[in-house]
Design an enzyme around this catalytic site. Structure first.
Site, short mmCIF file in Angstrom:
data_model
loop_
_atom_site.label_atom_id
_atom_site.label_comp_id
_atom_site.label_asym_id
_atom_site.label_seq_id
_atom_site.Cartn_x
_atom_site.Cartn_y
_atom_site.Cartn_z
N ARG A 179 10.52 3.07 10.53
CA ARG A 179 10.67 3.11 9.07
C ARG A 179 11.85 2.24 8.61
O ARG A 179 11.89 1.77 7.49
CB ARG A 179 10.89 4.54 8.58
N GLU A 193 3.34 4.53 -3.99
CA GLU A 193 2.85 4.79 -2.62
C GLU A 193 3.17 3.61 -1.73
O GLU A 193 3.36 2.49 -2.22
CB GLU A 193 1.32 4.95 -2.68
N ASP A 194 3.20 3.85 -0.44
CA ASP A 194 3.46 2.75 0.49
C ASP A 194 2.22 1.88 0.71
O ASP A 194 2.25 0.67 0.57
CB ASP A 194 4.00 3.28 1.83
N ASP A 236 -5.12 2.80 2.32
CA ASP A 236 -5.94 2.44 3.47
C ASP A 236 -7.38 2.88 3.15
O ASP A 236 -8.10 2.16 2.47
CB ASP A 236 -5.33 3.15 4.68
N PHE A 239 -2.49 -2.50 11.79
CA PHE A 239 -1.59 -1.35 11.62
C PHE A 239 -0.18 -1.89 11.41
O PHE A 239 0.38 -2.54 12.29
CB PHE A 239 -1.65 -0.38 12.79
P1 IMP Z 1 -5.39 6.68 3.38
O1 IMP Z 1 -5.59 8.08 2.93
O2 IMP Z 1 -6.31 6.33 4.51
O3 IMP Z 1 -5.48 5.67 2.25
O4 IMP Z 1 -3.98 6.61 4.06
C1 IMP Z 1 -2.83 6.53 3.35
C2 IMP Z 1 -1.64 6.87 4.21
O5 IMP Z 1 -1.87 6.59 5.60
C3 IMP Z 1 -0.47 6.02 3.81
O6 IMP Z 1 0.27 6.63 2.78
C4 IMP Z 1 0.30 5.91 5.11
O7 IMP Z 1 1.18 6.99 5.26
C5 IMP Z 1 -0.76 5.97 6.19
N1 IMP Z 1 -1.14 4.62 6.67
C6 IMP Z 1 -2.30 3.96 6.43
N2 IMP Z 1 -2.32 2.74 7.02
C7 IMP Z 1 -1.13 2.64 7.62
C8 IMP Z 1 -0.52 1.58 8.38
O8 IMP Z 1 -1.06 0.48 8.62
N3 IMP Z 1 0.74 1.84 8.85
C9 IMP Z 1 1.40 3.02 8.61
N4 IMP Z 1 0.86 4.00 7.90
C10 IMP Z 1 -0.39 3.83 7.41
#
Ligand code: IMP
Length: 174
Positions: free
Chosen positions: A164, A98-99, A102, A151
């Protein structure tokens, strides 16, 4: 949110490459036999491609696309599968790539649906983690960098589908 052609650098290309090489060595050590990587599109596509080129020996790949953020910088908490895997996971040694984690909602959902498909091993590698934003405690065995609540974009991560292609991790809310 400012839109800048050259956002401020948070993590340089060199630092990313060095950390990715370390993660690759750890992962290979922990997966001595098989390694089946599932990359989460789109954000993980660059991390995954750098990571697999640093992993020696056999690796197989598959891709999954999820939608969690419609557009913008806050989590909706809703996750949908936009593209499913091509192969089964039965008995495989699987690593989710995963990237960023959050809130943890997307990854929790993904781990649940993949665990139900019977992998022998299921672990997760994330390039970035923002622990202060966590809404749910989710297991991530390999974390590239722990970052504060900013962010970030670049190295696969987007803001409204832009950035990207940046070769580093940048900050947009500077
Ligand atoms: P989560 O479900 O809140 O953990 O969000 C995960 C997804 O939100 C990641 O796979 C990203 O695609 C996106 N995301 C969360 N934080 C960021 C950020 O700081 N920049 C870009 N994408 C983010």
């Amino acid at each position: 949110m400012s839109v800048s052609p050259r956002p401020e650098v948070m993590i340089s290309t060199e630092d990313i490459q060095a950390r990715v090489a370390e993660l690759a060595r750890e992962i290979r050590r922990d997966y001595p036999d098989g390694l089946h990587i599932i990359a989460v599109l789109k954000g993980a596509f660059i991390f995954m491609s750098d990571l697999v080129r640093q992993i020696e020996g056999n690796v197989s790949l598959d891709f999954m696309a999820l939608s969690s953020y419609a557009k913008g910088t806050t989590s909706s908490g809703e996750v949908r599968v936009m593209k499913d895997l091509d192969t089964t996971l039965d008995g495989k040694d699987v690593l989710i790539v995963e990237d960023i984690v959050d809130t943890g909602l997307t990854l929790t959902y993904l781990q649940e649906i993949l665990r139900a498909r019977g992998p022998r091993v299921l672990r997760t590698a994330c390039l970035l983690s923002k622990p202060s934003r966590r809404k749910i405690d989710v297991a991530v065995e390999y974390v590239g960098f722990t970052i504060e609540d900013r962010f970030v974009i670049g190295y696969g991560l987007d803001y409204a589908e832009q950035y990207r292609n940046l070769p580093y991790i940048g900050v947009l809310d500077a």
